[in-house]
Design an enzyme around this catalytic site. Sequence first.
Site, PDB file in Angstrom:
ATOM      1  N   CYS A 190       6.515   5.035  -0.812  1.00 15.21           N
ATOM      2  CA  CYS A 190       7.396   5.402   0.294  1.00 15.21           C
ATOM      3  C   CYS A 190       6.720   6.569   1.020  1.00 15.21           C
ATOM      4  O   CYS A 190       6.437   7.602   0.388  1.00 15.21           O
ATOM      5  CB  CYS A 190       8.745   5.833  -0.276  1.00 15.21           C
ATOM      6  SG  CYS A 190       9.899   6.483   0.949  1.00 15.21           S
ATOM      7  N   ASN A 191       6.443   6.401   2.289  1.00 16.60           N
ATOM      8  CA  ASN A 191       5.773   7.476   3.031  1.00 16.60           C
ATOM      9  C   ASN A 191       6.649   8.725   3.097  1.00 16.60           C
ATOM     10  O   ASN A 191       6.158   9.849   3.001  1.00 16.60           O
ATOM     11  CB  ASN A 191       5.468   7.013   4.459  1.00 16.60           C
ATOM     12  CG  ASN A 191       4.468   5.883   4.487  1.00 16.60           C
ATOM     13  OD1 ASN A 191       4.775   4.762   4.078  1.00 16.60           O
ATOM     14  ND2 ASN A 191       3.263   6.163   4.948  1.00 16.60           N
ATOM     15  N   THR A 192       7.950   8.504   3.265  1.00 17.33           N
ATOM     16  CA  THR A 192       8.876   9.623   3.425  1.00 17.33           C
ATOM     17  C   THR A 192       8.987  10.420   2.134  1.00 17.33           C
ATOM     18  O   THR A 192       8.966  11.654   2.147  1.00 17.33           O
ATOM     19  CB  THR A 192      10.255   9.074   3.847  1.00 17.33           C
ATOM     20  OG1 THR A 192      10.063   8.178   4.948  1.00 17.33           O
ATOM     21  CG2 THR A 192      11.193  10.178   4.247  1.00 17.33           C
TER      22      THR A 192
ATOM     23  N   CYS B 257       5.403   3.221   7.336  1.00 18.91           N
ATOM     24  CA  CYS B 257       6.581   3.156   6.463  1.00 18.91           C
ATOM     25  C   CYS B 257       6.454   1.847   5.696  1.00 18.91           C
ATOM     26  O   CYS B 257       6.107   0.811   6.284  1.00 18.91           O
ATOM     27  CB  CYS B 257       7.846   3.158   7.310  1.00 18.91           C
ATOM     28  SG  CYS B 257       9.337   2.734   6.392  1.00 18.91           S
TER      29      CYS B 257
ATOM     30  N   HIS C  43       8.526  -0.152   4.533  1.00 17.54           N
ATOM     31  CA  HIS C  43       9.429  -1.252   4.908  1.00 17.54           C
ATOM     32  C   HIS C  43       8.823  -2.123   6.022  1.00 17.54           C
ATOM     33  O   HIS C  43       9.204  -3.276   6.175  1.00 17.54           O
ATOM     34  CB  HIS C  43      10.769  -0.712   5.422  1.00 17.54           C
ATOM     35  CG  HIS C  43      11.729  -0.309   4.344  1.00 17.54           C
ATOM     36  ND1 HIS C  43      11.556   0.835   3.596  1.00 17.54           N
ATOM     37  CD2 HIS C  43      12.867  -0.899   3.878  1.00 17.54           C
ATOM     38  CE1 HIS C  43      12.555   0.937   2.728  1.00 17.54           C
ATOM     39  NE2 HIS C  43      13.360  -0.103   2.871  1.00 17.54           N
TER      40      HIS C  43
ATOM     41  N   ASP D 135      10.646   3.369  -4.260  1.00 16.66           N
ATOM     42  CA  ASP D 135      10.849   3.543  -2.819  1.00 16.66           C
ATOM     43  C   ASP D 135      12.332   3.831  -2.597  1.00 16.66           C
ATOM     44  O   ASP D 135      13.150   3.657  -3.509  1.00 16.66           O
ATOM     45  CB  ASP D 135      10.442   2.242  -2.093  1.00 16.66           C
ATOM     46  CG  ASP D 135      10.697   2.300  -0.589  1.00 16.66           C
ATOM     47  OD1 ASP D 135      10.303   3.300   0.048  1.00 16.66           O
ATOM     48  OD2 ASP D 135      11.287   1.357  -0.039  1.00 16.66           O
TER      49      ASP D 135
END
Length: 255
Positions: A69-71, A175, A177, A6
Site C-alpha cells: 500500500c503506497n499510503t 496506488c 488499487h 493493504d
Amino acid sequence: MIGVYDSGIGGLSVWKELNALMPERDYVYVADSAHCPYGEKSSDYIIERADRIVRFMLSRGVKAVVVACNTATAAAISYLRRSFDIPFVGMEPAVKPAALASRSGVVGVLATANTFRGTLYRDTVMKYASDVRIVEKVGRGLVEAVERGDVPYGLIREYVDGMKEEGADVIVLGCTHFPFLEKQIAAAAGPSVRIINPAPAVAAQTRRVVDGIRDTSSGLRIREFYSTGDMQVLRRTAMSIDPTLKDCDFHQINI
Ligand code: DGL
C-alpha cells in the site's frame, strides 16, 4: 512465510506478482477493508493499524512483510522498521522508471493525498525526477470504487484527461488499487501513453530480501487471506488471480 497487507484488496495486485515470482512461498494477506480508505486518514491512525496488522501476521508466522500500500508505506514503514525485527518491503513511487521512459518530459502520477504528502514521495521525485515535470492527480473515489467492485469510468477519464492535457506521456499507478483499473486507464489514455505499475519491481525487490532469509516455507503452499471487513470482494478478487484458492483460505478477523 511472507506477510502482505493493504488498506483493502489493492495489495492483491502486488500479491499477484509475488505469487507468480515465488509460488513456492507461503503467504498471509491482510485486507484492512473495515478501515479503508487510508488515503486521507492521519498518520497516527495508519501507524496504529500497521502495528496491529503486523502483530497479527507475526502471530501467523511471517518472516518478512510487504507493505503493499503506497499510503501505508508513506505513513508507517519507518515506524515498522524501527519497531519490529523483520524485513519490510514498501511500495516505491515509480517516478524513476517513469522519468526515464518519458519522451515529453511530463509524467503523470495517480495516487492518494497521503502518498503525495509523504516525504518518501517528495524525496524520490527530488532524487530521480528533477528533470521532468510531474503532474500529480489525487485519485479521489477510485479506491472505494475498486473495493465495491465498480469501474468508475467518469472519474478515470477526468483524471487521465487532466494529465494528458498537461502533456504527460507516462502515467504512474501510485496506488496498489489502481492496477485493477489499468485496462480502463490505458483505454482512456490511448496508445501513446505508457502506464507504469510498480508491483513487478516490488515483487523482485521482495525476492532479493527474502532470499537472504532461511527458507522455512512449509512446502504446502499455504495461502491465508484475512479481512477486517467485507470478505466477498477479497475472495472474488483473490480467486480471479489464483483459481486454485479455496473458500477455507479466507477468514474474517477483528483486530
Ligand atoms: N492501496 C492503497 C495505496 O496503495 C490505497 C490507499 C487507501 O486506502 O486510500 O495507497
